[in-house]
Design an enzyme around this catalytic site. Structure first.
Site, PDB file in Angstrom:
ATOM      1  N   HIS A 175      33.936  80.227  32.965  1.00 35.22           N
ATOM      2  CA  HIS A 175      32.672  80.084  33.677  1.00 35.22           C
ATOM      3  C   HIS A 175      32.842  80.537  35.126  1.00 35.22           C
ATOM      4  O   HIS A 175      33.959  80.711  35.600  1.00 35.22           O
ATOM      5  CB  HIS A 175      32.197  78.626  33.650  1.00 35.22           C
ATOM      6  CG  HIS A 175      33.068  77.740  34.477  1.00 35.22           C
ATOM      7  ND1 HIS A 175      34.246  77.206  34.000  1.00 35.22           N
ATOM      8  CD2 HIS A 175      32.953  77.332  35.764  1.00 35.22           C
ATOM      9  CE1 HIS A 175      34.812  76.486  34.955  1.00 35.22           C
ATOM     10  NE2 HIS A 175      34.053  76.549  36.039  1.00 35.22           N
TER      11      HIS A 175
ATOM     12  N   HIS B 214      34.126  83.895  41.031  1.00 31.93           N
ATOM     13  CA  HIS B 214      35.254  84.331  40.201  1.00 31.93           C
ATOM     14  C   HIS B 214      35.236  83.551  38.891  1.00 31.93           C
ATOM     15  O   HIS B 214      34.537  82.547  38.768  1.00 31.93           O
ATOM     16  CB  HIS B 214      36.585  84.111  40.921  1.00 31.93           C
ATOM     17  CG  HIS B 214      36.872  82.659  41.144  1.00 31.93           C
ATOM     18  ND1 HIS B 214      36.309  81.935  42.180  1.00 31.93           N
ATOM     19  CD2 HIS B 214      37.627  81.773  40.429  1.00 31.93           C
ATOM     20  CE1 HIS B 214      36.726  80.680  42.104  1.00 31.93           C
ATOM     21  NE2 HIS B 214      37.518  80.548  41.050  1.00 31.93           N
TER      22      HIS B 214
END
Length: 177
Positions: free
Chosen positions: A37, A121
């Site tokens: 995620h 990220h």
């Protein structure tokens, strides 16, 4: 207490691509598919009323669309020891805009605003190692790239810690765009 964060799940094809990269760093604890995620905002440990207030704060928002592409790899360290390896995302601006909007809404409801710089990220592995442990992996995947992809939902996750990897359970979600 509920340990919460708001995040985005990349599409299945992107997750499969990331899973195919995993390996080659001794002692790394690689993420599983259901853990991949982008954190939009970490909330932390809150009681039920605060969790409900967070949901209400996000309910009141008009959430912008967010699109990105994979863009290289990197690592975070603490005092010279790597603690995670990640895949980068570009462009950052749509994700940063979403982060700011969510952070401001949660701050208005009483949560401390995020103090760290936001770097979108996808964490690939967690570790506790010297920088050279991941040097070959980071060099091999420095040019990681993909076509742009859309994130379709903002998800409130509850993070459950225990033996082994953390489990992330979706609690609520909101459409983007």
């Amino acid at each position: 207490m509920h340990r919460l964060f708001l995040g985005l799940r990349p599409p299945g094809a992107i997750r499969a691509r990331l899973l195919s990269l995993m390996g080659g760093i001794p002692g790394a604890r690689w993420q599983e598919d259901d853990q991949l995620h982008v954190t939009v905002r970490f909330i932390g440990a809150v009681d039920r009323p605060a969790a409900e207030d967070a949901v209400a704060a996000i309910d009141a928002l008009r959430l912008p669309a967010a699109e990105a592409a994979l863009c290289g790899t990197g690592a975070f360290d603490t005092r010279g020891r790597l603690n995670s390896v990640w895949a980068g995302l570009s462009p950052r601006e749509p994700l940063e805009r979403l982060h700011r909007k969510v952070d401001q809404a949660l701050a208005r409801m009483g949560l401390e605003p995020e103090r760290r710089a936001y770097l979108p990220h996808i964490t690939l592995a967690r570790l506790n190692a010297p920088p050279e442990a991941a040097a070959a992996f980071l060099a091999a995947h420095a040019a990681l790239a993909s076509d742009p992809f859309a994130f379709d939902r903002l998800i409130l996750f509850e993070s459950r810690l225990g033996h082994g990897a953390a489990r992330y359970e979706p609690v609520a979600d909101w459409p983007l765009g």
